[in-house]
Design a protein around this motif. Structure first.
Motif, mmCIF file in Angstrom:
data_model
loop_
_atom_site.group_PDB
_atom_site.id
_atom_site.type_symbol
_atom_site.label_atom_id
_atom_site.label_comp_id
_atom_site.label_asym_id
_atom_site.label_seq_id
_atom_site.Cartn_x
_atom_site.Cartn_y
_atom_site.Cartn_z
ATOM 1 N N ARG A 257 -2.435 -14.424 -3.920
ATOM 2 C CA ARG A 257 -3.015 -13.406 -3.030
ATOM 3 C C ARG A 257 -2.429 -12.036 -3.343
ATOM 4 N N LEU B 65 -4.155 -5.926 -8.062
ATOM 5 C CA LEU B 65 -5.331 -5.566 -8.859
ATOM 6 C C LEU B 65 -6.211 -4.572 -8.119
ATOM 7 N N GLU B 66 -6.453 -4.872 -6.845
ATOM 8 C CA GLU B 66 -7.320 -4.008 -6.040
ATOM 9 C C GLU B 66 -6.741 -2.608 -5.881
ATOM 10 N N ARG B 67 -5.411 -2.498 -5.931
ATOM 11 C CA ARG B 67 -4.751 -1.206 -5.778
ATOM 12 C C ARG B 67 -4.529 -0.516 -7.116
ATOM 13 N N GLY B 68 -5.136 -1.045 -8.173
ATOM 14 C CA GLY B 68 -5.137 -0.352 -9.448
ATOM 15 C C GLY B 68 -3.871 -0.461 -10.260
ATOM 16 N N HIS C 187 -3.876 -10.453 -6.513
ATOM 17 C CA HIS C 187 -5.194 -9.850 -6.325
ATOM 18 C C HIS C 187 -5.104 -8.540 -5.543
ATOM 19 N N MET C 188 -4.165 -8.441 -4.622
ATOM 20 C CA MET C 188 -3.944 -7.179 -3.916
ATOM 21 C C MET C 188 -3.505 -6.087 -4.890
ATOM 22 N N ASP D 286 -8.042 -16.683 -5.426
ATOM 23 C CA ASP D 286 -7.630 -16.514 -4.032
ATOM 24 C C ASP D 286 -8.224 -17.534 -3.075
ATOM 25 N N HIS E 221 0.812 -1.219 0.000
ATOM 26 C CA HIS E 221 0.000 0.000 0.000
ATOM 27 C C HIS E 221 0.851 1.278 0.000
#
Length: 244
Positions: A109, A115-118, A112-113, A53, A17
Motif C-alpha cells: 500500500r 507512486l501516486e505522489r510522484g 502505491h502511495m 494493492d 504527504h
C-alpha cells in the motif's frame, strides 16, 4: 551552503504527504514482513515481484502470467490465496524463475502511495538487504525519504529501527535536519546489539508470534544481509538491480 543531498524519515504512511518525493529515492520499509519477503523471493531467484494493492488484483494478474499470487491481511494469509507473506516460504526451489504477485496490509500500500505522489525512484528495504540499500543510496547521491509502512497508518518500532540502521551507515553523506531521523538513529544504536531481545516488546512481534507462532520469520527479518539484493521498482515490477 551544503551540497549534500537531504535525508528524511516518514514514520507512517499518513505522514508521507509532508515530504517531496519528486526528486528523491524513496525506500519502502515494512520489516515485518513485506519488504523482507520481497528481498527473500528475489534473492532466491524470483524473476520479479509485482506489488499490488488488492487480493482480486493479485489473483487476476497471477493467472494471466502464470505467477504466484500471495499476500496477507492482518498477519494471516489473505482469503482466496494459497501463499502468504512469510519470507521463509519463498525458497529457491519454489520461487526460482517465477513471478510473485504480492499484496500486503501495509508495505505494498505504501509503495502505491509513493507512486501516486510522484516518487522519482522506489526501492524496497529491510534488514536482510540493508547493505545493498545503503550502497545504492550512496551511489545515487540524491535526496532520500525513508518511508516506514507502520501498521494501518500507525507508527511502529521495527520499521523505524531499520531507518535508523540506514542512517547510521550513510549519515555522513547527507544533510539531516529531521527529528524523526535523529530519533530512528538513536533508537537503533541503543538496541543494535540485541534486536531480537528488543523485538519481544513490539506490538507486531506479539501479533505475529503469539497469534501465529512466526518466531523464525521474525529472526529472518531482523538478520542483516541474509538476502542482500536490491529490489528496484521498474515499470510495475520490483526487480534486482546491481548497484553502480
Amino acid at each position: 551552503m551544503s551540497s549534500k543531498p537531504t535525508l528524511h524519515t516518514s514514520l507512517s504512511p499518513a505522514l508521507l504527504h509532508l515530504y517531496d518525493l519528486s526528486n528523491s529515492v524513496v525506500v519502502i520499509i515494512d520489516v515485518f514482513r513485506a519488504t523482507s519477503t520481497i528481498s527473500s523471493a528475489l534473492y532466491n531467484g524470483a524473476k520479479c515481484v509485482i506489488p499490488v494493492d488488492s487480493v482480486p488484483k493479485a489473483i487476476e494478474i497471477s493467472r494471466n502470467i502464470d505467477g504466484i499470487a500471495a499476500g496477507e491481511r492482518d498477519g494471516q494469509i489473505a482469503e482466496g490465496l494459497a501463499h502468504g507473506n512469510s519470507p521463509l516460504e519463498y525458497n529457491r526451489e519454489f520461487i526460482g524463475g517465477r513471478t510473485l504477485v504480492l499484496t500486503t496490509t501495509n508495505g505494498t500500500r505504501l509503495l502505491h502511495m509513493a507512486l501516486e505522489r510522484g516518487a522519482d525512484t522506489i526501492v524496497s528495504g529491510s534488514f536482510p538487504n540493508l547493505s545493498a540499500v545503503c550502497e545504492f543510496l550512496l551511489a545515487q547521491n540524491k535526496n532520500v525519504v525513508l518511508g516506514c509502512a507502520g501498521w494501518k497508518d500507525r507508527f511502529n518500532l521495527e520499521d523505524t529501527l531499520f531507518a535508523g540502521a540506514v542512517i547510521t551507515r550513510i549519515k555522513k553523506h547527507f544533510e539531516i535536519h529531521c527529528d524523526s531521523s535523529l530519533m530512528a538513529e538513536a533508537m537503533y544504536n541503543k538496541h543494535k546489539n540485541n534486536l531480537m531481545g528488543f523485538a519481544t516488546k513490539l506490538t507486531h512481534y506479539h501479533r505475529l508470534v503469539e497469534r501465529f507462532g512466526l518466531i523464525d520469520d521474525i529472526k529472518f527479518c531482523l538478520t542483516e544481509d541474509g538476502a542482500n539484493v536490491l529490489p528496484v521498482y521498474r515499470e510495475g515490477r520490483l526487480v534486482v538491480e546491481t548497484v553502480k
